[in-house]
Design an enzyme around this catalytic site. Sequence first.
Site, PDB file in Angstrom:
ATOM      1  N   ASP A 114      -3.609 -10.758   7.485  1.00 40.37           N
ATOM      2  CA  ASP A 114      -1.941  -9.936   6.996  1.00 40.37           C
ATOM      3  C   ASP A 114      -1.268  -9.801   5.811  1.00 40.37           C
ATOM      4  O   ASP A 114      -0.527  -9.370   6.329  1.00 40.37           O
ATOM      5  CB  ASP A 114      -1.260 -11.024   8.187  1.00 40.37           C
ATOM      6  CG  ASP A 114      -1.056 -11.194  10.118  1.00 40.37           C
ATOM      7  OD1 ASP A 114      -2.431  -9.955  10.545  1.00 40.37           O
ATOM      8  OD2 ASP A 114      -0.216 -12.616  10.416  1.00 40.37           O
ATOM      9  N   LEU A 137       4.119 -15.558  13.459  1.00 43.18           N
ATOM     10  CA  LEU A 137       4.737 -14.928  12.824  1.00 43.18           C
ATOM     11  C   LEU A 137       4.536 -14.022  10.713  1.00 43.18           C
ATOM     12  O   LEU A 137       5.104 -14.041  10.568  1.00 43.18           O
ATOM     13  CB  LEU A 137       6.297 -15.739  12.717  1.00 43.18           C
ATOM     14  CG  LEU A 137       6.840 -16.023  13.898  1.00 43.18           C
ATOM     15  CD1 LEU A 137       8.439 -16.444  14.091  1.00 43.18           C
ATOM     16  CD2 LEU A 137       7.142 -14.783  14.728  1.00 43.18           C
ATOM     17  N   LYS A 183       6.449 -11.512  10.926  1.00 47.76           N
ATOM     18  CA  LYS A 183       6.733 -10.065  11.237  1.00 47.76           C
ATOM     19  C   LYS A 183       5.941 -10.328  13.006  1.00 47.76           C
ATOM     20  O   LYS A 183       6.262 -11.478  14.038  1.00 47.76           O
ATOM     21  CB  LYS A 183       5.219  -9.241  10.996  1.00 47.76           C
ATOM     22  CG  LYS A 183       3.924 -10.304  10.453  1.00 47.76           C
ATOM     23  CD  LYS A 183       3.259  -9.954  11.590  1.00 47.76           C
ATOM     24  CE  LYS A 183       1.799 -11.463  12.051  1.00 47.76           C
ATOM     25  NZ  LYS A 183       1.294 -11.737  13.326  1.00 47.76           N
TER      26      LYS A 183
HETATM   27  P1  ATP Z   1      -0.301 -15.920  10.864  1.00 43.73           P
HETATM   28  O1  ATP Z   1       1.452 -15.204  12.131  1.00 43.73           O
HETATM   29  O2  ATP Z   1      -0.162 -15.007   9.540  1.00 43.73           O
HETATM   30  O3  ATP Z   1      -1.127 -16.337  11.587  1.00 43.73           O
HETATM   31  P2  ATP Z   1       1.651 -17.776  11.159  1.00 43.73           P
HETATM   32  O4  ATP Z   1       2.823 -17.941  11.410  1.00 43.73           O
HETATM   33  O5  ATP Z   1       0.191 -18.550  12.514  1.00 43.73           O
HETATM   34  O6  ATP Z   1       0.287 -17.659  10.675  1.00 43.73           O
HETATM   35  P3  ATP Z   1       1.963 -19.760   8.434  1.00 43.73           P
HETATM   36  O7  ATP Z   1       3.278 -20.041   9.221  1.00 43.73           O
HETATM   37  O8  ATP Z   1       1.022 -19.021   7.801  1.00 43.73           O
HETATM   38  O9  ATP Z   1       1.043 -19.191  10.074  1.00 43.73           O
HETATM   39  O10 ATP Z   1       1.349 -21.667   8.564  1.00 43.73           O
HETATM   40  C1  ATP Z   1       0.185 -21.792   8.770  1.00 43.73           C
HETATM   41  C2  ATP Z   1      -0.370 -22.989   8.186  1.00 43.73           C
HETATM   42  O11 ATP Z   1      -0.432 -22.872   6.396  1.00 43.73           O
HETATM   43  C3  ATP Z   1       0.385 -24.159   8.428  1.00 43.73           C
HETATM   44  O12 ATP Z   1       0.491 -25.077   9.156  1.00 43.73           O
HETATM   45  C4  ATP Z   1       0.881 -24.738   6.726  1.00 43.73           C
HETATM   46  O13 ATP Z   1       0.593 -26.280   6.183  1.00 43.73           O
HETATM   47  C5  ATP Z   1      -0.263 -24.002   5.951  1.00 43.73           C
HETATM   48  N1  ATP Z   1       0.426 -22.610   5.078  1.00 43.73           N
HETATM   49  C6  ATP Z   1       0.127 -22.605   3.601  1.00 43.73           C
HETATM   50  N2  ATP Z   1       0.785 -21.936   3.427  1.00 43.73           N
HETATM   51  C7  ATP Z   1       2.404 -21.789   3.641  1.00 43.73           C
HETATM   52  C8  ATP Z   1       3.824 -21.272   4.020  1.00 43.73           C
HETATM   53  N3  ATP Z   1       3.797 -20.113   2.390  1.00 43.73           N
HETATM   54  N4  ATP Z   1       4.212 -21.223   4.370  1.00 43.73           N
HETATM   55  C9  ATP Z   1       4.072 -21.981   5.754  1.00 43.73           C
HETATM   56  N5  ATP Z   1       2.848 -22.441   6.202  1.00 43.73           N
HETATM   57  C10 ATP Z   1       1.719 -22.386   4.885  1.00 43.73           C
END
Ligand code: ATP
Length: 295
Positions: free
Chosen positions: A144, A107, A17
């Site tokens: 989210d 994302l 997203k």
């Molecule tokens: P959001 O936009 O919801 O804040 P994000 O895109 O910033 O999320 P994610 O890619 O979800 O962040 O990853 C955040 C942290 O969570 C990473 O540093 C990773 O170590 C951990 N993590 C746990 N499970 C997952 C997963 N299935 N995919 C990606 N990262 C994950």
Amino acid sequence: MYTMNTGKEITEPAYAKINLGLDIVGRRSDGYHLLRMVMQTLSLHDTVTVRASEGASGIRTVTDSDLVPDDSHNLAFRAAGLLAEKYHIDEGIEIGIRKRIPVAAGLAGGSSDAAAVLKAMNRLFNLGLDVKELQRLGLSLGADVPYCIEGGTRLSEGIGEILTPVVPELKGLSVLLIKPDRGVSTKEVYEAFDTSDDVWHPDTEGIIRAIRSGDMPALGRLLGNSLEAVTVRKVPEISRIKGFLKEKGAQGVLMSGSGPTVFAIDDGTELLEKIYNEAKEYFPGYEVILTGTQG
Ligand code: ATP
């Protein structure tokens, strides 16, 4: 009680997203932030496969990315644990994640993988949960997750549990994503926001009006994210990417979520395709992805 679809595996796409708007409007006494976010699903997705194995036990996560934990720190693992405990599922559960969404990028990669596991297990074990019940369970995993369960163009409020469709949805638009060669922790960004005194609020109503009337120039002008200034202090590359995109003529440019990914959105494909090719050269080592709004 559940019944298992033996020998079956269920595959679900887990869509990324972007936030067209992200406003922080308050904080609850328990520390949770009260949000107003305009969310949009992208075609870019991970592929999540859940398999049940009779005779085995426990949850196992296998991913093709070094950046994603394969233990209980994985949000997909925790989603499976949540349902396994609640519905006393004692077969082994194997989760495969083909990762395409950049990690720690703003994302919602982890949240979306978790949402996909909840949906897949609901089908695999015939749990009979409706979308609302899945979302209620998902909220305990992250703000989210309820949104990721339904996707689309939505206003997300409260702590992420109040979702309102924005119609007509933003379909068929091009989206260019550029992520610097480091991520940022969502927790750290919110902590920095809490101690920062320059709080700025986007015009969420204006963003929704622009979407409803299909006014892309207005949407481009109004896109806004209360966390951007905070994350820019940690990752100055964001300003460089924004400057590059604007200089190349992109109109709607913003950091997504807690960052550090910057996106450009456009109703044509040509301009962003051109910028995509230039960005790959200009930002070696960065993740540069051309995708679109889903639907
Ligand atoms: P959001 O936009 O919801 O804040 P994000 O895109 O910033 O999320 P994610 O890619 O979800 O962040 O990853 C955040 C942290 O969570 C990473 O540093 C990773 O170590 C951990 N993590 C746990 N499970 C997952 C997963 N299935 N995919 C990606 N990262 C994950």
